[in-house]
Scaffold this active site. Structure first.
Site, PDB file in Angstrom:
ATOM      1  N   MET A  68       0.805  -1.278  -0.061  1.00 29.89           N
ATOM      2  CA  MET A  68      -0.125   0.243   0.046  1.00 29.89           C
ATOM      3  C   MET A  68       0.851   1.236   0.086  1.00 29.89           C
ATOM      4  SD  MET A  68      -3.392  -0.996   1.927  1.00 29.89           S
ATOM      5  CE  MET A  68      -2.878  -0.651   3.565  1.00 29.89           C
ATOM      6  N   HIS A 106       8.942   1.506   3.668  1.00 26.97           N
ATOM      7  CA  HIS A 106      10.027   1.459   4.762  1.00 26.97           C
ATOM      8  C   HIS A 106      10.905   0.279   4.435  1.00 26.97           C
ATOM      9  CE1 HIS A 106       7.588  -1.438   6.477  1.00 26.97           C
ATOM     10  NE2 HIS A 106       6.432  -0.706   6.562  1.00 26.97           N
ATOM     11  N   GLY A 141      10.964  -2.592   5.627  1.00 26.24           N
ATOM     12  CA  GLY A 141      10.186  -3.636   5.687  1.00 26.24           C
ATOM     13  C   GLY A 141       9.854  -4.288   4.026  1.00 26.24           C
ATOM     14  N   HIS A 142       9.360  -3.151   3.296  1.00 23.45           N
ATOM     15  CA  HIS A 142       9.027  -3.237   1.992  1.00 23.45           C
ATOM     16  C   HIS A 142      10.187  -3.471   1.294  1.00 23.45           C
ATOM     17  CE1 HIS A 142       5.443  -0.482   3.407  1.00 23.45           C
ATOM     18  NE2 HIS A 142       4.924  -1.513   2.995  1.00 23.45           N
ATOM     19  N   GLN A 184     -10.362  -2.793   2.206  1.00 24.84           N
ATOM     20  CA  GLN A 184      -9.814  -3.216   3.405  1.00 24.84           C
ATOM     21  C   GLN A 184     -10.094  -2.441   4.809  1.00 24.84           C
ATOM     22  OE1 GLN A 184      -5.792  -4.310   1.531  1.00 24.84           O
ATOM     23  NE2 GLN A 184      -5.231  -4.070   3.564  1.00 24.84           N
ATOM     24  N   MET A 204       8.729  -2.214  11.962  1.00 26.80           N
ATOM     25  CA  MET A 204       8.399  -1.511  10.828  1.00 26.80           C
ATOM     26  C   MET A 204       6.849  -1.344  10.362  1.00 26.80           C
ATOM     27  SD  MET A 204      11.896  -0.688   8.956  1.00 26.80           S
ATOM     28  CE  MET A 204      13.390  -0.375   9.971  1.00 26.80           C
TER      29      MET A 204
HETATM   30  O1  PAF Z   1      -0.312  -5.773   3.686  1.00 28.41           O
HETATM   31  C1  PAF Z   1      -0.682  -4.890   2.970  1.00 28.41           C
HETATM   32  O2  PAF Z   1       0.044  -3.878   2.606  1.00 28.41           O
HETATM   33  C2  PAF Z   1      -1.981  -4.861   2.217  1.00 28.41           C
HETATM   34  O3  PAF Z   1      -3.052  -5.607   3.127  1.00 28.41           O
HETATM   35  C3  PAF Z   1      -1.977  -5.766   0.875  1.00 28.41           C
HETATM   36  C4  PAF Z   1      -1.407  -7.075   0.901  1.00 28.41           C
HETATM   37  C5  PAF Z   1      -1.029  -4.733  -0.052  1.00 28.41           C
HETATM   38  C6  PAF Z   1      -3.387  -5.732   0.411  1.00 28.41           C
HETATM   39  O4  PAF Z   1      -3.597  -4.578  -0.245  1.00 28.41           O
END
Ligand code: PAF
Length: 282
Positions: free
Chosen positions: A30, A34, A36-37, A61, A184
């Protein structure tokens, strides 16, 4: 680095890559990156020929009183960071292309989502699985990378992939923490200076329970009591739940005789933070 907005274009590109025999690693996000990504992207880079990252703040969500509108967003910063890591394609879809008028199809994992996050955030996982299923159909990855911080999300996605026969390997990746232990999260940006200091307690509480576990304690009630005891020392931390469940199926456990995980959620100021700690006997 390519930036693609349209689902049809992304799907076409993935089909092309597949026909060239390339493996596609996918990191759904999303945004507001950071470390983590970035660690998921680096791992995908090591393991696959092409890395695709999606950036999409999925409205489906978020609950009506949650932080969809103020969720941090900075696309230019994210694109720069993704490029530095060597990401090949960033997919940035628009709401109207993901959920066009008349949209009425949803994916739901029914049981695993009744507890923990699913209990406190009704419909959250239905939004997650719907968007992840759509992204899988658009990006057509061989492997998809998910952080263990969102431990229940990981298990829910694994279940969906199994139940719906997606030909995709889900790769779980360890939680990346700040030097002081805070997991994070893009939501850490909501914390004031005092709240940021207080938030360390989440990790300290998990570590204390782990220490107790390592010294031989297997009784879940006593391990949970340790976590609550530590969280209670800080008035800025308002825990929502602390649970210890089977690390595979998230079912309740009372005595730990196979891998279990401590999962917790707590408000620190306005920020709702979650964390996890897997308990494994050596
Ligand atoms: O973990 C997330 O950032 C979100 O839940 C995801 C998996 C990108 C789905 O929108």
């Amino acid at each position: 680095m390519e930036v693609i907005e349209k689902p049809e274009e992304m799907q076409k590109r993935s089909l092309e890559l597949r026909s060239q025999g390339k493996t596609i690693g996918f990191v759904p996000t999303m945004g507001y990156f950071h470390e983590g990504h970035l660690s998921l992207m680096r791992r995908a880079k090591r393991e696959c020929d092409v890395v695709v990252v999606s950036i999409y703040v999925n409205p489906l969500q978020f609950g009506p009183r949650e932080d969809f509108n103020r969720y941090p967003r900075d696309l230019q910063r994210d694109l720069k960071m993704a490029e530095e890591v060597g990401v090949d394609i960033v997919f940035v879809p628009k709401d109207e292309d993901m959920y066009p008028e008349g949209y009425q199809t949803f994916v739901e994992v029914t049981e695993l989502t009744k507890v923990l996050e699913g209990f406190y955030r009704p419909n959250h996982f239905r939004g997650v699985t719907t968007v992840v299923a759509k992204l899988f159909n658009i990006v057509l990855p061989h492997k998809a990378y998910f952080g263990e911080k969102d431990f229940q999300q990981l298990r829910v996605v694994q279940r969906m992939v199994k139940d719906l026969n997606f030909p995709i390997e889900i790769v779980p990746c360890s939680t990346v923490r700040e030097p002081d232990g805070l997991a994070m999260s893009s939501r850490n940006t909501y914390l004031s200076e005092d709240e940021r200091k207080a938030a360390i307690l989440l990790n300290q509480a998990l570590r204390a329970a782990d220490e107790l576990f390592r010294s031989g304690e297997r009784n879940v009630a006593r391990l949970k009591a340790k976590v609550w005891e530590i969280l209670a020392t800080e008035p800025l931390v308002r825990p929502q739940y602390v649970e210890i469940v089977d690390a595979e199926n998230l079912e309740p456990v009372f005595t730990i005789d196979k891998p279990a995980v401590i999962l917790l959620a707590a408000f620190v100021g306005q920020a709702r933070l979650i964390d996890e700690w897997v308990l494994v006997s050596e």
